[in-house]
Design a protein around this motif. Structure first.
Motif, mmCIF file in Angstrom:
data_model
loop_
_atom_site.group_PDB
_atom_site.id
_atom_site.type_symbol
_atom_site.label_atom_id
_atom_site.label_comp_id
_atom_site.label_asym_id
_atom_site.label_seq_id
_atom_site.Cartn_x
_atom_site.Cartn_y
_atom_site.Cartn_z
ATOM 1 N N ASN A 1 -4.623 14.268 -6.916
ATOM 2 C CA ASN A 1 -5.413 13.484 -7.834
ATOM 3 C C ASN A 1 -4.715 13.170 -9.297
ATOM 4 O OD1 ASN A 1 -7.473 13.031 -5.883
ATOM 5 N ND2 ASN A 1 -8.658 15.100 -7.102
ATOM 6 N N ALA A 2 -3.248 13.382 -9.081
ATOM 7 C CA ALA A 2 -2.639 12.943 -10.308
ATOM 8 C C ALA A 2 -3.237 11.818 -11.466
ATOM 9 C CB ALA A 2 -1.459 13.737 -10.977
ATOM 10 N N VAL A 3 -2.925 10.713 -10.627
ATOM 11 C CA VAL A 3 -2.448 8.967 -10.373
ATOM 12 C C VAL A 3 -4.849 9.218 -11.495
ATOM 13 C CG1 VAL A 3 -3.561 6.803 -9.939
ATOM 14 C CG2 VAL A 3 -1.227 8.924 -8.945
ATOM 15 N N ARG A 4 -5.305 9.714 -10.359
ATOM 16 C CA ARG A 4 -7.004 9.997 -11.081
ATOM 17 C C ARG A 4 -7.440 10.339 -12.699
ATOM 18 N NH1 ARG A 4 -11.866 12.902 -8.419
ATOM 19 N NH2 ARG A 4 -10.937 14.820 -9.319
ATOM 20 N N VAL B 1 6.159 -3.398 -5.364
ATOM 21 C CA VAL B 1 4.933 -3.278 -4.746
ATOM 22 C C VAL B 1 4.604 -4.500 -3.415
ATOM 23 C CG1 VAL B 1 3.926 -1.347 -3.244
ATOM 24 C CG2 VAL B 1 5.511 -0.397 -4.938
ATOM 25 N N ALA B 2 3.831 -5.177 -4.229
ATOM 26 C CA ALA B 2 2.802 -6.386 -4.525
ATOM 27 C C ALA B 2 3.587 -7.198 -3.683
ATOM 28 C CB ALA B 2 2.154 -6.839 -4.784
ATOM 29 N N GLU B 3 4.906 -7.294 -3.659
ATOM 30 C CA GLU B 3 5.493 -8.619 -2.878
ATOM 31 C C GLU B 3 5.894 -8.332 -2.029
ATOM 32 O OE1 GLU B 3 10.041 -10.538 -4.212
ATOM 33 O OE2 GLU B 3 9.842 -8.198 -5.294
ATOM 34 N N HIS B 4 6.044 -7.383 -1.392
ATOM 35 C CA HIS B 4 6.142 -7.032 0.238
ATOM 36 C C HIS B 4 4.720 -6.517 0.906
ATOM 37 C CE1 HIS B 4 10.417 -7.458 -0.538
ATOM 38 N NE2 HIS B 4 10.494 -6.599 -1.844
ATOM 39 N N SER B 5 4.287 -6.762 0.107
ATOM 40 C CA SER B 5 2.123 -6.003 0.531
ATOM 41 C C SER B 5 1.502 -6.892 0.552
ATOM 42 C CB SER B 5 1.588 -4.610 -0.294
ATOM 43 O OG SER B 5 0.669 -4.039 0.159
ATOM 44 N N LEU B 6 1.155 -7.992 1.439
ATOM 45 C CA LEU B 6 0.079 -8.319 1.342
ATOM 46 C C LEU B 6 -1.462 -7.907 1.201
ATOM 47 C CD1 LEU B 6 -0.795 -11.988 2.399
ATOM 48 C CD2 LEU B 6 -1.350 -10.993 4.166
ATOM 49 N N ALA B 7 -1.870 -6.596 1.265
ATOM 50 C CA ALA B 7 -2.686 -6.118 1.155
ATOM 51 C C ALA B 7 -3.562 -5.908 0.032
ATOM 52 C CB ALA B 7 -2.981 -5.115 1.979
ATOM 53 N N LEU B 8 -1.957 -5.674 -0.870
ATOM 54 C CA LEU B 8 -1.900 -5.352 -2.249
ATOM 55 C C LEU B 8 -2.317 -6.690 -3.071
ATOM 56 C CD1 LEU B 8 -1.977 -2.510 -4.558
ATOM 57 C CD2 LEU B 8 0.028 -2.899 -4.881
ATOM 58 N N ARG B 9 -1.595 -7.784 -2.832
ATOM 59 C CA ARG B 9 -1.308 -8.322 -3.778
ATOM 60 C C ARG B 9 -3.433 -9.277 -3.133
ATOM 61 N NH1 ARG B 9 2.946 -10.033 -1.412
ATOM 62 N NH2 ARG B 9 2.017 -11.568 0.568
ATOM 63 N N GLN B 10 -3.550 -9.685 -2.367
ATOM 64 C CA GLN B 10 -5.376 -9.462 -2.027
ATOM 65 C C GLN B 10 -5.840 -8.769 -2.442
ATOM 66 O OE1 GLN B 10 -5.575 -9.893 2.726
ATOM 67 N NE2 GLN B 10 -4.610 -12.105 2.582
ATOM 68 N N THR C 1 -4.528 0.012 -8.728
ATOM 69 C CA THR C 1 -5.618 -0.990 -9.331
ATOM 70 C C THR C 1 -6.667 -0.971 -9.076
ATOM 71 O OG1 THR C 1 -4.483 -1.544 -7.171
ATOM 72 C CG2 THR C 1 -2.645 -2.131 -8.521
ATOM 73 N N ASP C 2 -7.120 -0.368 -7.915
ATOM 74 C CA ASP C 2 -8.172 -0.548 -7.685
ATOM 75 C C ASP C 2 -9.457 0.643 -9.017
ATOM 76 O OD1 ASP C 2 -8.632 -0.575 -5.320
ATOM 77 O OD2 ASP C 2 -8.135 1.280 -3.584
ATOM 78 N N SER C 3 -8.770 1.368 -9.959
ATOM 79 C CA SER C 3 -9.118 1.661 -11.308
ATOM 80 C C SER C 3 -9.698 0.539 -12.152
ATOM 81 C CB SER C 3 -8.893 2.867 -11.319
ATOM 82 O OG SER C 3 -7.260 3.169 -11.272
ATOM 83 N N ARG C 4 -9.232 0.800 -13.102
ATOM 84 C CA ARG C 4 -8.758 -0.055 -14.227
ATOM 85 C C ARG C 4 -7.959 -0.328 -14.982
ATOM 86 N NH1 ARG C 4 -11.379 -4.144 -12.717
ATOM 87 N NH2 ARG C 4 -11.522 -2.955 -10.452
ATOM 88 N N ALA C 5 -6.863 0.307 -14.029
ATOM 89 C CA ALA C 5 -5.725 0.401 -14.609
ATOM 90 C C ALA C 5 -4.923 -0.582 -15.455
ATOM 91 C CB ALA C 5 -5.076 1.074 -14.483
ATOM 92 N N ARG D 1 6.067 3.695 -8.649
ATOM 93 C CA ARG D 1 7.821 3.166 -8.050
ATOM 94 C C ARG D 1 7.688 3.108 -6.930
ATOM 95 N NH1 ARG D 1 12.748 5.375 -11.172
ATOM 96 N NH2 ARG D 1 12.093 4.160 -12.546
ATOM 97 N N GLY D 2 7.363 1.675 -5.584
ATOM 98 C CA GLY D 2 7.707 1.936 -4.459
ATOM 99 C C GLY D 2 6.586 2.981 -3.683
ATOM 100 N N HIS D 3 5.541 2.632 -3.788
ATOM 101 C CA HIS D 3 4.428 4.018 -3.546
ATOM 102 C C HIS D 3 3.913 2.907 -3.125
ATOM 103 C CE1 HIS D 3 1.420 6.996 -1.970
ATOM 104 N NE2 HIS D 3 3.208 8.033 -2.554
ATOM 105 N N LEU D 4 3.377 2.830 -1.695
ATOM 106 C CA LEU D 4 2.280 2.079 -2.376
ATOM 107 C C LEU D 4 0.739 2.399 -2.372
ATOM 108 C CD1 LEU D 4 0.785 -0.718 -0.733
ATOM 109 C CD2 LEU D 4 1.028 -0.107 1.359
ATOM 110 N N GLY D 5 0.665 3.687 -1.773
ATOM 111 C CA GLY D 5 -1.002 4.720 -1.641
ATOM 112 C C GLY D 5 -1.025 4.621 -3.843
ATOM 113 N N VAL D 6 -0.124 5.126 -4.556
ATOM 114 C CA VAL D 6 -0.273 5.325 -5.685
ATOM 115 C C VAL D 6 -0.494 3.757 -6.500
ATOM 116 C CG1 VAL D 6 0.497 5.995 -8.046
ATOM 117 C CG2 VAL D 6 1.038 6.785 -6.125
ATOM 118 N N CYS D 7 0.097 2.663 -6.201
ATOM 119 C CA CYS D 7 -0.357 1.541 -6.523
ATOM 120 C C CYS D 7 -1.448 0.914 -6.543
ATOM 121 C CB CYS D 7 1.157 0.639 -6.355
ATOM 122 S SG CYS D 7 2.351 0.675 -6.335
ATOM 123 N N LYS D 8 -1.995 1.258 -5.166
ATOM 124 C CA LYS D 8 -3.314 0.793 -4.231
ATOM 125 C C LYS D 8 -4.858 1.404 -5.171
ATOM 126 C CE LYS D 8 -5.575 -1.190 -1.443
ATOM 127 N NZ LYS D 8 -7.047 -0.987 -2.048
#
Length: 659
Positions: free
Chosen positions: A285-288, A474-483, A437-441, A427-434
């Motif tokens: 939970n370091a990201v939070r 990361v979003a460039e290669h992840s449709l779910a993250l872009r959406q 972006t799910d927060s208000r960062a 960097r290169g980590h879809l879970g962290v990027c999600k």
């Protein structure tokens, strides 16, 4: 002291007693044997004292090995004196001038080394190993000073300096432990070899313990040292096994802020060097907590996030075209909030505001953030709960009062280090990027890109730009993250794009320009056909700019024009309409560093809009014909796949146009 150290001590003690006994039975050189016996008795006493102490294992092994070698030589010499005819031994086998002085010197060295080992392994000035003594911060006595170096330090003095500091981390007082942690951090910064030695000599566990239990200075120094120890994959693996990731994540929850800033800096360093650390920090939970530190003071939290009027200082610098777009979003949001949300906004949870701020016109960024937060206040007809722990004021609940008393420089540094850590973690980590972006960062990054750190010099704008760039990659290669994060209707995405465009439109060659260009290129597939404001600023960067800027601009435009972008025809027309064809022709002819990339972009444009009159006027066909004859160009597999078709399409349409 472990069983291994006890086993190491048994043989030297036995040898010391044996030497004393042999010297007592000496039949010749009794004076010299008396000196050997005195030293053997003293060494035996020190060794027995060591057997009762809690020794530092790493230097103990070397020192006991040296003591054993010295005692073996003394035993051999004493045995010769205790047996045989004295005169014959004196005449034929013994050489007192060389044997006794050398052996006595070896025993003296062993005595000094064992005494040094006892000093560094014993608590000083009443400090205690736990660091909780009452008088360990007084500074009197020897607790804060190095306790000398053993004689064997002549070969590798740095190793024994590390031993002394690690020993003080175990046995010293709070002030001494903080000082030793700072010295270890300095050594690790100076050399990777020193950093590896600190890990090998068991320096990580006491540093982790100091981070949990030490004073503010000690915790900060320990965090800084641990971050510097991860100099390569092997070192990071040992840090991970010691549990550094979970300890760092826990340290982000509790003040003081300067310790949290040091921990965030160390997290960024380790995450930037190891994908394993990225994953473990995400699991802990370091990201939070980092997002919470980033949001504090950037967007205010009560029943929902909003940006105070103080963020309107840079409103004049924002692009003017933002107003109409964001006013539509805000109007739609306000209609959603009609009624129930009005009561929420007037609740007692909202902080008091200065009267003149109510009459101040909200700037564009404030409108975007408000609309984004208000859009989340109702979900399926119910209000979102007012408490959101993942974006707390300081990364944990109940810490707001502590944060308010911190100085602005410390607050700015914590925010900057949190942004840097999020950049490295993303960097290169879809879970962290999600998670980010799910927060208000994203809104936080947009605000920080706009107003910076208030002149504190922390590079928070650069770290924010780099974080946005990594998330975009990361979003460039992840449709779910872009959406989810960059859909066209998202106010947070609009805020980010507006700031990226503002920086790219200015075109100042600074630390922000290149990551912003890269981020816009990675987000190429998120823009709609009506979003025509992105292409022109990128095309302008092709005209007589610095080579790195031109290269990034070409790469970004290629992502708009390539076949993978379903709006490639629209984007190619926009590139041509903005004058991109003539710039690309010049780059293919003259751009040494970007020739290939410019040719690839020109091929995509020729494939998708071959009928364009601007291409004919710019002489694109002649460029493609020339390029097809250049060996170094057609050797590139991408050029070889695109150039024939682009040349054929252009010849077909332009020849028809000529008839």
């Amino acid at each position: 002291m472990g069983e291994g150290v006890k086993a190491m001590l048994a043989r030297p003690i036995q040898l010391a007693d044996e030497v004393a006994k042999q010297c007592g039975a000496a039949r010749c050189f009794r004076a010299e044997c008396g000196e050997l016996k005195a030293r053997a008795d003293k060494l035996a006493a020190l060794l027995r004292q060591a057997a009762r102490a809690d020794l530092y294992d790493r230097p103990a092994a070397r020192i006991m090995a040296g003591a054993q070698q010295a005692l073996l030589k003394a035993s051999s010499l004493a045995a010769r004196c205790a047996s045989g005819h004295p005169r014959l031994r004196r005449l034929f086998t013994l050489s007192p001038a060389a044997g006794f002085p050398r052996t006595i010197a070896l025993l003296d060295t062993a005595l000094e080394d064992v005494a040094w080992l006892l000093r560094i392994s014993s608590p000083r000035s009443g400090g205690g190993g736990g660091g909780g003594g009452g008088g360990d911060d007084d500074g009197d006595g020897d607790d804060g000073d190095l306790r000398g170096l053993p004689n064997i330090a002549q070969n590798e003095p740095i190793l024994f300096l590390i031993w002394d500091h690690v020993a003080r981390l175990h046995t010293g007082g709070l002030a001494a432990r903080a000082d030793s942690a700072a010295n270890l951090a300095s050594l690790a910064r100076d050399s990777q070899h020193f950093a590896k030695l600190i890990i090998e000599e068991d320096g990580v566990p006491p540093l982790l313990r100091l981070l949990k239990e030490g004073t503010d200075d000690g915790q900060e120094a320990a965090a800084r040292a641990l971050g510097l120890l991860g100099c390569d994959d092997e070192s990071i693996e040992k840090l991970v096994q010691a549990g550094v990731c979970s300890v760092f994540a826990a340290a982000l929850k509790d003040p003081p802020m300067r310790v949290q800033a040091a921990v965030a800096d160390a997290i960024g360093t380790l995450a930037g060097r190891s994908a394993t650390c990225q994953e473990l920090f995400a699991q802990n939970n370091a990201v939070r907590y980092l997002v919470g530190h980033l949001a504090s003071g950037t967007i205010q939290e009560h029943s929902r996030y909003s940006v105070g009027s103080s963020s309107s200082k840079n409103s004049a610098a924002a692009p003017q075209h933002m107003t109409s777009l964001h006013s539509v979003v805000l109007a739609k949001t306000l209609s959603m909030r009609h009624g129930g949300d009005r009561g929420t906004s007037s609740s007692t949870d909202e902080p008091p505001r200065v009267s003149n701020e109510q009459d101040t016109k909200r700037n564009q960024m404030q409108s975007v953030v408000q609309s984004a937060m208000a859009a989340k206040t109702k979900t399926n007809g119910s209000l979102v709960p007012p408490f959101r722990p993942q974006l707390g004021t300081s990364g944990s609940s109940g810490r707001g009062a502590v944060r308010e008393v911190e100085d602005p420089e410390t607050k700015a540094r914590l925010k900057a280090m949190a942004a840097r850590a999020l950049w490295k973690l993303a960097r290169g980590h879809l879970g962290v990027c999600k998670s980010i972006t799910d927060s208000r960062a994203l809104l936080c990054f947009a605000v920080l890109l706009e107003k910076g750190d208030g002149g504190m010099g922390t590079s928070v704008q650069y770290f924010s730009a780099m974080a946005i760039m990594e998330i975009s990659r990361v979003a460039e290669h992840s449709l779910a993250l872009r959406q989810s994060a960059f859909k066209p209707s998202s106010p947070a995405a609009k805020a980010v794009v507006d700031q990226l465009l503002h920086i790219v439109s200015k075109g100042d060659y600074d630390d922000l320009l290149l990551p912003c260009i890269t981020a816009l290129g990675c987000l190429a597939r998120t823009f709609t056909a009506s979003e025509n404001r992105v292409i022109a600023p990128l095309v302008e960067l092709l005209d007589e700019r610095e080579p790195p800027v031109i290269k990034e601009a070409v790469l970004a435009l290629t992502k708009f024009a390539c076949n993978e972008n379903h709006l490639h025809v629209n984007h190619c027309k926009a590139i041509v309409d903005s004058g991109g064809a003539r710039h690309l022709v010049q780059l293919v002819y003259l751009g040494d560093e970007v020739q290939i990339e410019a040719l690839i972009l020109l091929c995509f444009i020729a494939l998708h809009v071959p009928e364009s009159e601007e291409l004919a006027q710019a002489g694109v066909l002649a460029v493609l014909l020339w390029a097809s004859k250049q060996a170094h160009m057609i050797q590139d597999m991408r050029v070889d796949a695109l150039l024939p078709d682009a040349k054929g399409r252009l010849e077909l349409f332009q020849s028809r146009a000529s008839r």
